[in-house]
Design an enzyme around this catalytic site. Structure first.
Site, PDB file in Angstrom:
ATOM      1  N   LEU A   1      10.997   6.398  -6.486  1.00 19.89           N
ATOM      2  CA  LEU A   1       9.740   6.303  -5.837  1.00 19.89           C
ATOM      3  C   LEU A   1       9.743   5.187  -4.651  1.00 19.89           C
ATOM      4  O   LEU A   1      10.089   4.187  -5.035  1.00 19.89           O
ATOM      5  CB  LEU A   1       8.635   6.396  -6.710  1.00 19.89           C
ATOM      6  CG  LEU A   1       8.437   7.203  -7.872  1.00 19.89           C
ATOM      7  CD1 LEU A   1       7.065   7.272  -8.460  1.00 19.89           C
ATOM      8  CD2 LEU A   1       8.370   8.746  -7.037  1.00 19.89           C
ATOM      9  N   SER A   2       9.305   5.526  -3.461  1.00 18.50           N
ATOM     10  CA  SER A   2       9.079   4.687  -2.396  1.00 18.50           C
ATOM     11  C   SER A   2       8.239   5.230  -1.471  1.00 18.50           C
ATOM     12  O   SER A   2       8.120   6.506  -1.392  1.00 18.50           O
ATOM     13  CB  SER A   2      10.490   4.343  -2.029  1.00 18.50           C
ATOM     14  OG  SER A   2      10.343   3.839  -0.476  1.00 18.50           O
TER      15      SER A   2
ATOM     16  N   GLY B   1       0.849  -1.176   0.002  1.00 23.23           N
ATOM     17  CA  GLY B   1       0.010   0.155  -0.260  1.00 23.23           C
ATOM     18  C   GLY B   1       1.036   1.237   0.042  1.00 23.23           C
ATOM     19  O   GLY B   1       1.905   1.216  -0.272  1.00 23.23           O
TER      20      GLY B   1
ATOM     21  N   HIS C   1       4.258   1.454  -8.120  1.00 25.25           N
ATOM     22  CA  HIS C   1       3.139   0.542  -8.099  1.00 25.25           C
ATOM     23  C   HIS C   1       2.360   0.716  -9.182  1.00 25.25           C
ATOM     24  O   HIS C   1       2.156  -0.545  -9.669  1.00 25.25           O
ATOM     25  CB  HIS C   1       2.330   0.605  -6.635  1.00 25.25           C
ATOM     26  CG  HIS C   1       2.978   0.611  -5.324  1.00 25.25           C
ATOM     27  ND1 HIS C   1       3.169   1.584  -4.637  1.00 25.25           N
ATOM     28  CD2 HIS C   1       3.697  -0.314  -4.700  1.00 25.25           C
ATOM     29  CE1 HIS C   1       3.801   1.401  -3.480  1.00 25.25           C
ATOM     30  NE2 HIS C   1       4.019   0.116  -3.546  1.00 25.25           N
TER      31      HIS C   1
ATOM     32  N   GLN D   1       8.141  -9.515   7.846  1.00 22.83           N
ATOM     33  CA  GLN D   1       9.401  -8.863   7.016  1.00 22.83           C
ATOM     34  C   GLN D   1       9.853  -7.711   7.528  1.00 22.83           C
ATOM     35  O   GLN D   1      10.858  -7.315   6.854  1.00 22.83           O
ATOM     36  CB  GLN D   1       9.221  -8.657   5.674  1.00 22.83           C
ATOM     37  CG  GLN D   1       8.371  -7.641   4.977  1.00 22.83           C
ATOM     38  CD  GLN D   1       7.567  -7.669   3.730  1.00 22.83           C
ATOM     39  OE1 GLN D   1       7.046  -8.429   3.189  1.00 22.83           O
ATOM     40  NE2 GLN D   1       7.982  -6.812   2.949  1.00 22.83           N
TER      41      GLN D   1
ATOM     42  N   HIS E   1       2.081   4.605  -5.083  1.00 26.30           N
ATOM     43  CA  HIS E   1       2.801   5.448  -5.905  1.00 26.30           C
ATOM     44  C   HIS E   1       2.896   5.161  -7.366  1.00 26.30           C
ATOM     45  O   HIS E   1       2.406   4.191  -7.838  1.00 26.30           O
ATOM     46  CB  HIS E   1       3.992   6.133  -5.242  1.00 26.30           C
ATOM     47  CG  HIS E   1       4.809   4.977  -4.881  1.00 26.30           C
ATOM     48  ND1 HIS E   1       5.497   4.221  -5.809  1.00 26.30           N
ATOM     49  CD2 HIS E   1       5.441   4.467  -4.009  1.00 26.30           C
ATOM     50  CE1 HIS E   1       6.405   3.364  -5.483  1.00 26.30           C
ATOM     51  NE2 HIS E   1       6.245   3.574  -4.116  1.00 26.30           N
TER      52      HIS E   1
ATOM     53  N   ARG F   1       8.448   5.026   1.419  1.00 29.00           N
ATOM     54  CA  ARG F   1       9.270   5.758   2.498  1.00 29.00           C
ATOM     55  C   ARG F   1       9.653   6.849   2.325  1.00 29.00           C
ATOM     56  O   ARG F   1      10.076   7.670   3.300  1.00 29.00           O
ATOM     57  CB  ARG F   1      10.311   4.687   2.959  1.00 29.00           C
ATOM     58  CG  ARG F   1       9.962   3.236   3.537  1.00 29.00           C
ATOM     59  CD  ARG F   1      11.140   2.549   4.076  1.00 29.00           C
ATOM     60  NE  ARG F   1      10.651   1.440   4.949  1.00 29.00           N
ATOM     61  CZ  ARG F   1      10.346   0.465   4.432  1.00 29.00           C
ATOM     62  NH1 ARG F   1      10.522  -0.085   3.305  1.00 29.00           N
ATOM     63  NH2 ARG F   1      10.142  -0.536   5.408  1.00 29.00           N
TER      64      ARG F   1
HETATM   65  P1  AMP Z   1       6.021  -2.332  -1.804  1.00 26.81           P
HETATM   66  O1  AMP Z   1       4.491  -1.777  -1.610  1.00 26.81           O
HETATM   67  O2  AMP Z   1       6.836  -1.210  -1.295  1.00 26.81           O
HETATM   68  O3  AMP Z   1       6.056  -3.719  -1.080  1.00 26.81           O
HETATM   69  O4  AMP Z   1       6.114  -2.623  -3.319  1.00 26.81           O
HETATM   70  C1  AMP Z   1       5.366  -3.503  -4.054  1.00 26.81           C
HETATM   71  C2  AMP Z   1       6.028  -3.604  -5.512  1.00 26.81           C
HETATM   72  O5  AMP Z   1       6.053  -2.316  -6.052  1.00 26.81           O
HETATM   73  C3  AMP Z   1       7.276  -4.119  -5.262  1.00 26.81           C
HETATM   74  O6  AMP Z   1       7.312  -5.219  -6.363  1.00 26.81           O
HETATM   75  C4  AMP Z   1       8.219  -3.185  -5.637  1.00 26.81           C
HETATM   76  O7  AMP Z   1       9.574  -3.609  -5.997  1.00 26.81           O
HETATM   77  C5  AMP Z   1       7.640  -2.182  -6.349  1.00 26.81           C
HETATM   78  N1  AMP Z   1       7.768  -0.755  -6.398  1.00 26.81           N
HETATM   79  C6  AMP Z   1       8.165  -0.106  -5.381  1.00 26.81           C
HETATM   80  N2  AMP Z   1       8.584   1.190  -5.587  1.00 26.81           N
HETATM   81  C7  AMP Z   1       8.854   1.234  -7.027  1.00 26.81           C
HETATM   82  C8  AMP Z   1       9.465   1.855  -7.985  1.00 26.81           C
HETATM   83  N3  AMP Z   1       9.871   3.081  -7.791  1.00 26.81           N
HETATM   84  N4  AMP Z   1       9.324   1.387  -9.297  1.00 26.81           N
HETATM   85  C9  AMP Z   1       9.109   0.274  -9.601  1.00 26.81           C
HETATM   86  N5  AMP Z   1       8.397  -0.388  -8.914  1.00 26.81           N
HETATM   87  C10 AMP Z   1       8.466  -0.121  -7.596  1.00 26.81           C
END
Ligand code: AMP
Length: 279
Positions: free
Chosen positions: A183-184, A30, A36, A60, A33, A186
């Protein structure tokens, strides 16, 4: 968009689909951005049905990490996914996913203790286990993972191969801000001036890639030192900076097109990761 909270409901719905229908799956934690959403777009293009999950997976996170303050803007996430015409959003609860006495885990004895795994002890054990559980619940044909979490994507591909899962893993390129910052979820922890510092991470990786491509510098030590030198001037604490082979994650003695530079570090208390492939 159908919002499903129970495993049984999702499994039943999944069983009711015609077997010719292609199912795409995007697991997330969730706080969505554009990163995702690039996974969601790819899934929508390549499948008849797209299922997104949102589950902030406690197993995790280590005790000293940011589980309790991890952003959870669920209403906004729902709005975004509706506007992307996602077919199904799966939001399971902790108790639904981890029953009492849960005790079987997935890990790799070769790849979970390097890079991020060296510093986040049970991270990949938790991540691989939840992804396998979600795969078993959703039963997708295609699953989408971002290359930003390169090691995670690598391990999931490995899990699919080693455990004979019939799922195609589709890696998706990193989506970045204009500044280059990956993008993250965090990034929302960062203050404006910290974001400016954070954008130097990609710039320094990019410049090392240029040194490799244009100036033919193949020594990992020289490339890593040039990145360190650039990051020395800003408020960033490097956790690791390593150049490895993208196919088997072994440390390289001489860089080539298959090499990839991995970065992890802290800006204040915020841990950021990034990577760049040299090809
Ligand atoms: P997360 O919600 O952080 O667990 O991310 C869910 C999925 O989105 C994972 O497969 C991440 O690698 C992918 N993801 C997160 N940030 C990015 C980004 N900046 N560019 C591409 N994929 C991303």
């Amino acid at each position: 968009m159908k919002i499903i909270k129970s495993i049984k409901e999702l499994v039943d719905l999944r069983k009711s689909f015609n077997s010719k229908k292609k199912i795409g799956f995007v697991p997330t934690m969730g706080a969505l951005h554009q990163g995702h959403l690039s996974l969601v777009s790819k899934s929508k293009k390549q499948n008849d049905v797209t299922i997104v999950s949102i589950f902030v997976n406690p197993t995790q996170f280590s005790k000293n990490e940011d589980l309790s303050k991890y952003p959870k803007p669920i209403e906004n996430d729902i709005k975004i996914l509706k506007s992307f015409q996602v077919d199904i959003l799966f939001i399971p609860s902790y108790n639904n996913i981890y029953k009492k006495d849960f005790s079987i885990w997935i890990f790799s004895d070769k790849y979970t203790n390097i890079l991020c795994g060296k510093y986040r002890k049970n991270h990949f054990k938790g991540a691989l286990t939840i992804v396998l559980k979600l795969f078993n619940i959703v039963n997708p044909n295609n699953a989408y993972f971002g290359k930003k979490d390169f090691q995670q994507c690598f391990l999931i591909k490995k899990m699919v191969t080693d455990l004979n899962l019939n799922i195609k893993i589709n890696p998706v390129p990193i989506v970045r801000e204009k500044s280059g910052l990956a993008l993250s979820s965090r990034n929302s922890y960062l203050k404006i001036e910290q974001k400016e510092d954070a954008s130097q991470i990609y710039k320094s990786l990019r410049s090392a890639k240029d040194d490799f491509k244009k100036n033919r510098i193949e020594s990992p030590t020289l490339l890593i030192n040039s990145i360190k030198k650039k990051l020395n001037n800003i408020n960033i604490k490097i956790q690791y900076l390593e150049i490895r082979d993208s196919h088997n994650l072994s440390i390289v003695k001489k860089c080539n097109n298959k090499s990839i530079i991995f970065f992890a570090g802290f800006i204040g208390k915020t841990r950021l990761i990034d990577n760049i492939q040299l090809n």
